[in-house]
Write an enzyme that holds these catalytic residues in place. Sequence first.
Site, PDB file in Angstrom:
ATOM      1  N   GLY A  53       0.828  -1.206   0.000  1.00 27.45           N
ATOM      2  CA  GLY A  53       0.000   0.000   0.000  1.00 27.45           C
ATOM      3  C   GLY A  53       0.858   1.251   0.000  1.00 27.45           C
ATOM      4  N   ALA A  54       1.823   1.282   0.900  1.00 26.06           N
ATOM      5  CA  ALA A  54       2.700   2.448   1.003  1.00 26.06           C
ATOM      6  C   ALA A  54       3.533   2.619  -0.261  1.00 26.06           C
ATOM      7  CB  ALA A  54       3.608   2.296   2.227  1.00 26.06           C
ATOM      8  N   ASN A  55       4.034   1.527  -0.811  1.00 25.00           N
ATOM      9  CA  ASN A  55       4.841   1.615  -2.041  1.00 25.00           C
ATOM     10  C   ASN A  55       4.010   2.187  -3.194  1.00 25.00           C
ATOM     11  OD1 ASN A  55       6.840   0.310  -0.596  1.00 25.00           O
ATOM     12  ND2 ASN A  55       6.614  -1.654  -1.637  1.00 25.00           N
ATOM     13  N   ASN A 194       0.742 -10.604 -11.226  1.00 26.16           N
ATOM     14  CA  ASN A 194       1.962 -11.052 -11.897  1.00 26.16           C
ATOM     15  C   ASN A 194       1.712 -12.467 -12.420  1.00 26.16           C
ATOM     16  OD1 ASN A 194       2.319 -12.803  -9.756  1.00 26.16           O
ATOM     17  ND2 ASN A 194       3.980 -11.659  -8.814  1.00 26.16           N
ATOM     18  N   THR A 216       1.649  -8.817 -15.377  1.00 21.96           N
ATOM     19  CA  THR A 216       3.046  -8.399 -15.505  1.00 21.96           C
ATOM     20  C   THR A 216       3.918  -9.642 -15.658  1.00 21.96           C
ATOM     21  OG1 THR A 216       3.464  -8.362 -13.120  1.00 21.96           O
ATOM     22  CG2 THR A 216       2.646  -6.329 -14.114  1.00 21.96           C
ATOM     23  N   ASP A 249       4.781  -2.916  -7.703  1.00 18.17           N
ATOM     24  CA  ASP A 249       3.999  -1.836  -7.076  1.00 18.17           C
ATOM     25  C   ASP A 249       4.061  -0.565  -7.928  1.00 18.17           C
ATOM     26  OD1 ASP A 249       3.284  -3.426  -4.922  1.00 18.17           O
ATOM     27  OD2 ASP A 249       5.063  -2.885  -3.761  1.00 18.17           O
ATOM     28  N   ALA A 279      12.125   1.297 -11.675  1.00 17.45           N
ATOM     29  CA  ALA A 279      12.146   0.930 -10.246  1.00 17.45           C
ATOM     30  C   ALA A 279      13.149  -0.184  -9.962  1.00 17.45           C
ATOM     31  CB  ALA A 279      10.748   0.511  -9.792  1.00 17.45           C
TER      32      ALA A 279
HETATM   33  P1  ADP Z   1       6.104  -8.417  -9.382  1.00 22.92           P
HETATM   34  O1  ADP Z   1       7.264  -7.729  -8.738  1.00 22.92           O
HETATM   35  O2  ADP Z   1       4.785  -7.968  -8.833  1.00 22.92           O
HETATM   36  O3  ADP Z   1       6.248  -9.912  -9.473  1.00 22.92           O
HETATM   37  P2  ADP Z   1       7.013  -8.180 -12.137  1.00 22.92           P
HETATM   38  O4  ADP Z   1       8.276  -8.868 -11.718  1.00 22.92           O
HETATM   39  O5  ADP Z   1       6.208  -8.862 -13.192  1.00 22.92           O
HETATM   40  O6  ADP Z   1       6.070  -7.868 -10.885  1.00 22.92           O
HETATM   41  O7  ADP Z   1       7.427  -6.721 -12.627  1.00 22.92           O
HETATM   42  C1  ADP Z   1       6.507  -5.666 -12.832  1.00 22.92           C
HETATM   43  C2  ADP Z   1       6.992  -4.781 -13.956  1.00 22.92           C
HETATM   44  O8  ADP Z   1       8.292  -4.233 -13.619  1.00 22.92           O
HETATM   45  C3  ADP Z   1       7.218  -5.507 -15.286  1.00 22.92           C
HETATM   46  O9  ADP Z   1       6.016  -5.536 -16.058  1.00 22.92           O
HETATM   47  C4  ADP Z   1       8.299  -4.641 -15.937  1.00 22.92           C
HETATM   48  O10 ADP Z   1       7.734  -3.490 -16.517  1.00 22.92           O
HETATM   49  C5  ADP Z   1       9.153  -4.208 -14.742  1.00 22.92           C
HETATM   50  N1  ADP Z   1      10.274  -5.152 -14.526  1.00 22.92           N
HETATM   51  C6  ADP Z   1      10.354  -6.140 -13.609  1.00 22.92           C
HETATM   52  N2  ADP Z   1      11.522  -6.808 -13.714  1.00 22.92           N
HETATM   53  C7  ADP Z   1      12.206  -6.214 -14.722  1.00 22.92           C
HETATM   54  C8  ADP Z   1      13.493  -6.416 -15.335  1.00 22.92           C
HETATM   55  N3  ADP Z   1      14.299  -7.398 -14.918  1.00 22.92           N
HETATM   56  N4  ADP Z   1      13.857  -5.591 -16.352  1.00 22.92           N
HETATM   57  C9  ADP Z   1      13.045  -4.601 -16.780  1.00 22.92           C
HETATM   58  N5  ADP Z   1      11.832  -4.370 -16.248  1.00 22.92           N
HETATM   59  C10 ADP Z   1      11.405  -5.153 -15.236  1.00 22.92           C
END
Ligand code: ADP
Length: 304
Positions: A53-55, A194, A216, A249, A279
């Site tokens: 939530g905070a993030n 995800n 994602t 997030d 991020a």
């Molecule tokens: P979660 O952290 O919730 O599992 P993801 O790992 O699918 O989510 O990442 C969310 C989004 O962050 C991705 O859709 C992408 O845009 C970005 N992202 C995550 N990992 C990478 C990476 N290794 N390189 C570039 N973008 C990334």
Amino acid sequence: MTAGGGSATSPRRPWITVVGSVNLDFVARGPRLPAPGETVTGAVLARHPGGKGANQALAARRLGAQVRLVARVGCDAMADEALALLRAEGVDLTGCSGDPGTPTGVALIAVADGGENQIVVAAGANAALRVADVTDAAAEPAPASDALIAQLEVPVETVRAAALRHSGFVCLNLAPALDVPADLLARADLVVVNESEAEYYGTALGATTGGLVAITLGARGAELWRDGRRIAVAAPPKVAVVDTTGAGDCFVAALVVALLEGQDPEAALRFACAAGALATTRAGAQPALPWRTEVDYLFAAPLA
Ligand code: ADP
């Protein structure tokens, strides 16, 4: 309510209410992870504000929205530390209350040299966020916000109450994966999961009739679905990855901000992928969240 139907960018800053968790993350980086019953020495400790939530509240704020966070923390020093960045950057915390009976939520994170991790979460005050906290006037003072964002690190009945009474755009980040009532899913204008969460929910995601579902895919980017049809795909720009904590997030907040601004679904998805990618380029969750100018710059750059 729907968003993302037009292509013009609104000059008005959207108002977003986030209902969710606040944690203090204790990160111990050591040579390896302990086996059950084992002690590993030689670790180095870092503390970061966290909680989905905070993030997401801070991410939306840095991307240009006006943000109100509704959450529960303990009446302890960890609460001040966990809320410090949000307070400093102008997130409205009038809906954050202190619970005298429970400590602020904590995540104990062990990270090995190779990047592998083990996480234990003690929800603490997050588990005490009640329906009354989201129906209270401080949670949603007039005028009502344009969008609600919620995740599942606080009680589901509280998320349900917030979503069903919200009159604007509702985004549900189904993380961590756990069963949710059908009327909550049906109320969501946007669901974000995800890959592993998408697998957990499977066909239940089809219950968001007419709404958007974003999946994602880490470094591979993300997909956007509506009514069982994939309507957009986006890949993140190439970045030097340091730490992926908080990328999901950031993606959630960025997608909501872009849709509220009137970006079409494909552009909004590319914007969210660029924000998520940024991020990953700095350590920690909240300290790594990008500002709007950084995302606009990367978004505008030709793909590598
Ligand atoms: P979660 O952290 O919730 O599992 P993801 O790992 O699918 O989510 O990442 C969310 C989004 O962050 C991705 O859709 C992408 O845009 C970005 N992202 C995550 N990992 C990478 C990476 N290794 N390189 C570039 N973008 C990334």
